[in-house]
Design a protein around this motif. Structure first.
Motif, PDB file in Angstrom:
ATOM      1  N   ALA A   8       1.635   2.476   9.509  1.00 24.64           N
ATOM      2  CA  ALA A   8       0.948   2.292  10.784  1.00 24.64           C
ATOM      3  C   ALA A   8       0.411   3.601  11.331  1.00 24.64           C
ATOM      4  O   ALA A   8      -0.615   3.636  12.011  1.00 24.64           O
ATOM      5  N   ASP A   9       1.100   4.701  11.037  1.00 25.66           N
ATOM      6  CA  ASP A   9       0.673   6.008  11.532  1.00 25.66           C
ATOM      7  C   ASP A   9      -0.102   6.791  10.482  1.00 25.66           C
ATOM      8  O   ASP A   9      -0.448   7.954  10.716  1.00 25.66           O
ATOM      9  N   ASP A  10      -0.356   6.198   9.339  1.00 26.45           N
ATOM     10  CA  ASP A  10      -1.050   6.877   8.248  1.00 26.45           C
ATOM     11  C   ASP A  10      -2.545   6.555   8.313  1.00 26.45           C
ATOM     12  O   ASP A  10      -2.934   5.387   8.386  1.00 26.45           O
ATOM     13  N   GLU A  11      -3.360   7.591   8.277  1.00 32.19           N
ATOM     14  CA  GLU A  11      -4.805   7.401   8.385  1.00 32.19           C
ATOM     15  C   GLU A  11      -5.392   7.026   7.025  1.00 32.19           C
ATOM     16  O   GLU A  11      -5.108   7.665   6.013  1.00 32.19           O
ATOM     17  N   LEU A  12      -6.229   5.981   7.002  1.00 30.63           N
ATOM     18  CA  LEU A  12      -6.921   5.565   5.785  1.00 30.63           C
ATOM     19  C   LEU A  12      -8.254   6.302   5.709  1.00 30.63           C
ATOM     20  O   LEU A  12      -9.066   6.236   6.630  1.00 30.63           O
ATOM     21  N   LEU A  13      -8.492   6.977   4.556  1.00 30.27           N
ATOM     22  CA  LEU A  13      -9.640   7.880   4.433  1.00 30.27           C
ATOM     23  C   LEU A  13     -10.699   7.411   3.446  1.00 30.27           C
ATOM     24  O   LEU A  13     -11.849   7.856   3.537  1.00 30.27           O
ATOM     25  N   SER A  14     -10.350   6.552   2.509  1.00 26.42           N
ATOM     26  CA  SER A  14     -11.298   6.148   1.464  1.00 26.42           C
ATOM     27  C   SER A  14     -10.925   4.758   0.969  1.00 26.42           C
ATOM     28  O   SER A  14      -9.791   4.297   1.166  1.00 26.42           O
ATOM     29  N   VAL A  15     -11.888   4.094   0.306  1.00 23.75           N
ATOM     30  CA  VAL A  15     -11.647   2.734  -0.174  1.00 23.75           C
ATOM     31  C   VAL A  15     -12.477   2.466  -1.424  1.00 23.75           C
ATOM     32  O   VAL A  15     -13.586   2.995  -1.577  1.00 23.75           O
ATOM     33  N   ALA A  16     -11.928   1.648  -2.339  1.00 28.79           N
ATOM     34  CA  ALA A  16     -12.631   1.187  -3.537  1.00 28.79           C
ATOM     35  C   ALA A  16     -12.165  -0.224  -3.846  1.00 28.79           C
ATOM     36  O   ALA A  16     -11.000  -0.579  -3.604  1.00 28.79           O
ATOM     37  N   VAL A  17     -13.071  -1.049  -4.381  1.00 35.18           N
ATOM     38  CA  VAL A  17     -12.768  -2.451  -4.679  1.00 35.18           C
ATOM     39  C   VAL A  17     -12.623  -2.599  -6.196  1.00 35.18           C
ATOM     40  O   VAL A  17     -13.479  -2.136  -6.961  1.00 35.18           O
ATOM     41  N   LYS A  23      -9.038  -7.095  -5.115  1.00 40.01           N
ATOM     42  CA  LYS A  23      -8.153  -6.071  -4.564  1.00 40.01           C
ATOM     43  C   LYS A  23      -8.985  -4.930  -3.972  1.00 40.01           C
ATOM     44  O   LYS A  23     -10.030  -4.555  -4.498  1.00 40.01           O
ATOM     45  N   ALA A  24      -8.470  -4.355  -2.875  1.00 37.97           N
ATOM     46  CA  ALA A  24      -9.070  -3.183  -2.250  1.00 37.97           C
ATOM     47  C   ALA A  24      -8.023  -2.072  -2.247  1.00 37.97           C
ATOM     48  O   ALA A  24      -6.880  -2.285  -1.829  1.00 37.97           O
ATOM     49  N   VAL A  25      -8.427  -0.894  -2.748  1.00 35.48           N
ATOM     50  CA  VAL A  25      -7.531   0.258  -2.820  1.00 35.48           C
ATOM     51  C   VAL A  25      -7.973   1.272  -1.765  1.00 35.48           C
ATOM     52  O   VAL A  25      -9.149   1.649  -1.709  1.00 35.48           O
ATOM     53  N   CYS A  26      -7.030   1.709  -0.938  1.00 36.43           N
ATOM     54  CA  CYS A  26      -7.341   2.657   0.129  1.00 36.43           C
ATOM     55  C   CYS A  26      -6.552   3.943  -0.060  1.00 36.43           C
ATOM     56  O   CYS A  26      -5.345   3.917  -0.325  1.00 36.43           O
ATOM     57  N   GLY A  27      -7.241   5.087   0.055  1.00 38.09           N
ATOM     58  CA  GLY A  27      -6.581   6.388   0.025  1.00 38.09           C
ATOM     59  C   GLY A  27      -6.185   6.788   1.438  1.00 38.09           C
ATOM     60  O   GLY A  27      -6.940   6.595   2.395  1.00 38.09           O
ATOM     61  N   SER A  28      -5.011   7.360   1.564  1.00 37.66           N
ATOM     62  CA  SER A  28      -4.473   7.661   2.894  1.00 37.66           C
ATOM     63  C   SER A  28      -4.231   9.155   3.092  1.00 37.66           C
ATOM     64  O   SER A  28      -4.285   9.951   2.149  1.00 37.66           O
ATOM     65  N   GLN A  29      -3.931   9.519   4.358  1.00 33.79           N
ATOM     66  CA  GLN A  29      -3.669  10.903   4.704  1.00 33.79           C
ATOM     67  C   GLN A  29      -2.400  11.418   4.026  1.00 33.79           C
ATOM     68  O   GLN A  29      -2.308  12.586   3.654  1.00 33.79           O
ATOM     69  N   SER A  30      -1.438  10.539   3.804  1.00 33.07           N
ATOM     70  CA  SER A  30      -0.168  10.944   3.189  1.00 33.07           C
ATOM     71  C   SER A  30      -0.245  11.057   1.663  1.00 33.07           C
ATOM     72  O   SER A  30       0.716  11.493   1.036  1.00 33.07           O
ATOM     73  N   GLY A  31      -1.346  10.622   1.055  1.00 31.67           N
ATOM     74  CA  GLY A  31      -1.471  10.663  -0.392  1.00 31.67           C
ATOM     75  C   GLY A  31      -1.065   9.369  -1.075  1.00 31.67           C
ATOM     76  O   GLY A  31      -1.092   9.282  -2.313  1.00 31.67           O
ATOM     77  N   PRO A  49       2.550   5.723  -4.285  1.00 29.11           N
ATOM     78  CA  PRO A  49       2.589   7.158  -3.965  1.00 29.11           C
ATOM     79  C   PRO A  49       2.359   7.978  -5.224  1.00 29.11           C
ATOM     80  O   PRO A  49       2.417   7.467  -6.338  1.00 29.11           O
ATOM     81  N   GLY A  50       2.109   9.270  -5.053  1.00 27.68           N
ATOM     82  CA  GLY A  50       1.919  10.117  -6.226  1.00 27.68           C
ATOM     83  C   GLY A  50       1.011  11.301  -5.983  1.00 27.68           C
ATOM     84  O   GLY A  50       1.175  12.334  -6.636  1.00 27.68           O
ATOM     85  N   HIS A  51       0.059  11.190  -5.072  1.00 23.71           N
ATOM     86  CA  HIS A  51      -0.811  12.320  -4.765  1.00 23.71           C
ATOM     87  C   HIS A  51      -0.064  13.268  -3.815  1.00 23.71           C
ATOM     88  O   HIS A  51       0.497  12.832  -2.811  1.00 23.71           O
ATOM     89  N   PRO A  52      -0.070  14.558  -4.112  1.00 20.59           N
ATOM     90  CA  PRO A  52       0.664  15.501  -3.258  1.00 20.59           C
ATOM     91  C   PRO A  52       0.027  15.703  -1.889  1.00 20.59           C
ATOM     92  O   PRO A  52       0.719  16.102  -0.940  1.00 20.59           O
ATOM     93  N   GLU A  53      -1.284  15.431  -1.781  1.00 11.75           N
ATOM     94  CA  GLU A  53      -1.973  15.579  -0.504  1.00 11.75           C
ATOM     95  C   GLU A  53      -2.885  14.376  -0.286  1.00 11.75           C
ATOM     96  O   GLU A  53      -2.891  13.428  -1.088  1.00 11.75           O
ATOM     97  N   SER A  54      -3.640  14.401   0.751  1.00 11.80           N
ATOM     98  CA  SER A  54      -4.447  13.247   1.147  1.00 11.80           C
ATOM     99  C   SER A  54      -5.480  12.887   0.090  1.00 11.80           C
ATOM    100  O   SER A  54      -5.992  13.746  -0.640  1.00 11.80           O
ATOM    101  N   VAL A  55      -5.784  11.579  -0.003  1.00 11.36           N
ATOM    102  CA  VAL A  55      -6.812  11.072  -0.920  1.00 11.36           C
ATOM    103  C   VAL A  55      -8.072  10.844  -0.097  1.00 11.36           C
ATOM    104  O   VAL A  55      -8.199   9.841   0.613  1.00 11.36           O
ATOM    105  N   ASP A  56      -9.011  11.794  -0.197  1.00 14.39           N
ATOM    106  CA  ASP A  56     -10.193  11.781   0.663  1.00 14.39           C
ATOM    107  C   ASP A  56     -11.370  11.015   0.065  1.00 14.39           C
ATOM    108  O   ASP A  56     -12.299  10.654   0.797  1.00 14.39           O
ATOM    109  N   ALA A  57     -11.361  10.796  -1.251  1.00 14.78           N
ATOM    110  CA  ALA A  57     -12.492  10.129  -1.900  1.00 14.78           C
ATOM    111  C   ALA A  57     -11.971   9.216  -3.006  1.00 14.78           C
ATOM    112  O   ALA A  57     -10.994   9.528  -3.699  1.00 14.78           O
TER     113      ALA A  57
END
Length: 224
Positions: A8-17, A23-31, A49-57
């Protein structure tokens, strides 16, 4: 877009279908990659989970694979359902965050833009080669217990057709030794003709010898 209670507090930054629009995949601020079922936005169906930092694209490579651009400057190849990190495609210098990704229509090149004020082109032919290897493996004929299945022997198949209950069936005009009456008669005719020709040659040689001997010649010397 719906939000789950866990992020709920994690920002969604990117999306791919992916998955043919299911299915829709969203990258978040937490990775974390949040996976949603299309049309059911009340909560995500899976989190990866798995990305050490945010997924921006994010960009869709195929219906089961996405390529991610992270704020650590790395581009990663990720399998979706089953969720698995397949590898790192490359990274921008000094770990500058990746902001945008674009895929060529034939999926041979990927363009990435980063905070280093540089657009990089990445060769994706290695991914296409892997797909070709899978197709070739699927096209290999099935193996028998002792190796590849051999092609049927035409002679053996013909012999099997001629046999019933383990006993060989004779065709019309064929003897038990496998030689037909016609073949036998032809063989006898050829043998008789050969003997006649041989006798004729012997008679001719003898008559010539007698003729030479009558003239005082040496018959045996002429034969040498």
């Amino acid at each position: 877009l719906g939000r789950s209670e866990d992020d709920a507090d994690d920002e969604l930054l990117s999306v791919a279908v992916v998955k043919n629009g299911k299915k829709a995949v969203c990258g978040s601020q937490s990775g974390v990659l949040a996976i949603w079922s299309w049309g059911y936005w009340s909560d995500c169906s899976d989190r990866f989970p798995g990305h050490p930092e945010s997924v921006d694209a994010l960009v869709t490579y195929d219906e089961d694979t996405v390529i991610t651009g992270s704020s650590d400057g790395a581009l990663r190849i990720v399998s979706v359902l089953p969720n698995k990190l397949l590898g790192v495609l490359g990274e921008h210098e000094e770990g500058m965050p990746v902001e945008r990704l674009a895929l060529a229509e034939d999926r041979s090149l990927l363009a990435s833009m980063s905070h280093d004020a540089c657009v990089k082109l990445w060769d994706l032919s290695i991914l296409q080669d892997d797909e070709g290897d899978d197709d070739d493996a699927a096209a290999v004929p099935e193996q028998a217990a002792g190796g590849f299945e051999a092609a049927p022997n035409s002679k053996a198949a013909a012999a099997a057709d001629d046999s019933v209950g383990g006993k060989r069936q004779l065709r019309v005009g064929e003897s038990e030794d496998g030689v037909s009456d016609d073949d036998s008669s032809d063989g006898e005719g050829r043998g008789s003709s050969s003997r006649q020709r041989k006798k004729k040659r012997e008679k001719t040689a003898m008559s010539k010898g007698r003729g030479k001997a009558g003239k005082g010649g040496n018959f045996f010397a002429d034969l040498l």
